[in-house]
Design an enzyme around this catalytic site. Structure first.
Site, PDB file in Angstrom:
ATOM      1  N   CYS A  60     -80.300  99.907 126.543  1.00  0.00           N
ATOM      2  CA  CYS A  60     -79.026  99.061 126.568  1.00  0.00           C
ATOM      3  C   CYS A  60     -79.162  97.975 125.280  1.00  0.00           C
ATOM      4  O   CYS A  60     -78.405  97.483 124.699  1.00  0.00           O
ATOM      5  CB  CYS A  60     -78.490  98.633 127.674  1.00  0.00           C
ATOM      6  SG  CYS A  60     -76.794  97.719 127.597  1.00  0.00           S
ATOM      7  N   GLU A  94     -76.542 106.182 126.750  1.00  0.00           N
ATOM      8  CA  GLU A  94     -75.918 105.335 125.775  1.00  0.00           C
ATOM      9  C   GLU A  94     -75.098 106.263 124.763  1.00  0.00           C
ATOM     10  O   GLU A  94     -73.707 105.852 124.478  1.00  0.00           O
ATOM     11  CB  GLU A  94     -77.116 104.545 124.862  1.00  0.00           C
ATOM     12  CG  GLU A  94     -77.593 103.394 125.526  1.00  0.00           C
ATOM     13  CD  GLU A  94     -76.815 102.238 125.932  1.00  0.00           C
ATOM     14  OE1 GLU A  94     -75.715 102.186 125.151  1.00  0.00           O
ATOM     15  OE2 GLU A  94     -76.893 101.579 127.016  1.00  0.00           O
TER      16      GLU A  94
END
Length: 220
Positions: free
Chosen positions: A135, A205
């Protein structure tokens, strides 16, 4: 090659697909539908509440004080900084905080945050580090890639500049340095577990941006 460099080498194909995704491309050429970006921003606000909780758990498990400080600060900033960024967007869109927080999480958001929190709670610190690193790192890499092109849409340009900023870069570099430092004491089997989590979270993601592009909803 450092351990963190070896990690990124494992996700080069995933990262290439992220950069090629129409959501990401649409930020720079302006083709991304505003509706898709609004959907993404709301889901991201919901994601960051859970991400912040996970960071607090990592801080509690941290083997050194500097790592505890890093993740406690990150847990706070995930809420404060992103609240300010999203707040400016939501104000433009006429969305109250109450309405945002009342929005149901999309399926991919539930999957990603549930995975992160499970690893943070159940697994040792080094594995949590592997799960939470994408992240930070992928957003920084995307920000750097997109800022060179810029965007004709002010909201998209603001988003790009946030993740390409020196402030965000400093945080990511600290997490990368910590990752390499922690990896020095790990066995090969432990490093492999960190890698598995890093790859899995990197897939999430990609799925998060795809979720936004498709305005993903529950089928049942």
């Amino acid at each position: 090659m450092t351990f963190s460099q070896a990690l990124f080498h494992r996700i080069e194909d995933i990262y290439a697909r992220i950069l090629a995704h129409p959501f990401v491309n649409g930020l720079t050429d302006g083709s991304l539908a505003q509706e898709a970006f609004r959907f993404y921003a709301v889901q991201d606000a919901l994601y960051l509440r859970e991400f912040s909780r996970g960071l607090s758990i990592l801080a509690a498990k941290a083997p050194e004080e500097d790592a505890a400080i890093l993740f406690n600060d990150s847990a706070k900033n995930a809420i404060v900084v992103e609240r300010a960024l999203h707040g400016s967007f939501f104000e433009q869109w006429g969305l109250s905080s109450e309405k945002v927080l009342a929005t149901p999480m999309a399926p991919n958001n539930v999957l990603y945050t549930s995975y992160l929190l499970r690893i943070a709670y159940e697994r040792p610190f080094h594995e949590g580090l592997g799960a939470f690193l994408p992240c930070y790192w992928i957003y920084w890499e995307v920000g750097k890639a997109l800022v060179r092109q810029g965007s004709p849409v002010p909201v998209y340009q603001q988003w790009i500049q946030t993740y390409a900023s020196d402030a965000f870069a400093g945080t990511v570099r600290r997490v990368l340095a910590l990752t390499d430092r922690v990896a020095e004491a790990l066995t090969e089997a432990q490093r492999n577990r960190v890698t598995e989590h890093f790859v899995m979270a990197s897939r999430f993601e990609y799925m998060f941006w795809d979720m936004g592009y498709r305005l993903q909803s529950w089928d049942i």
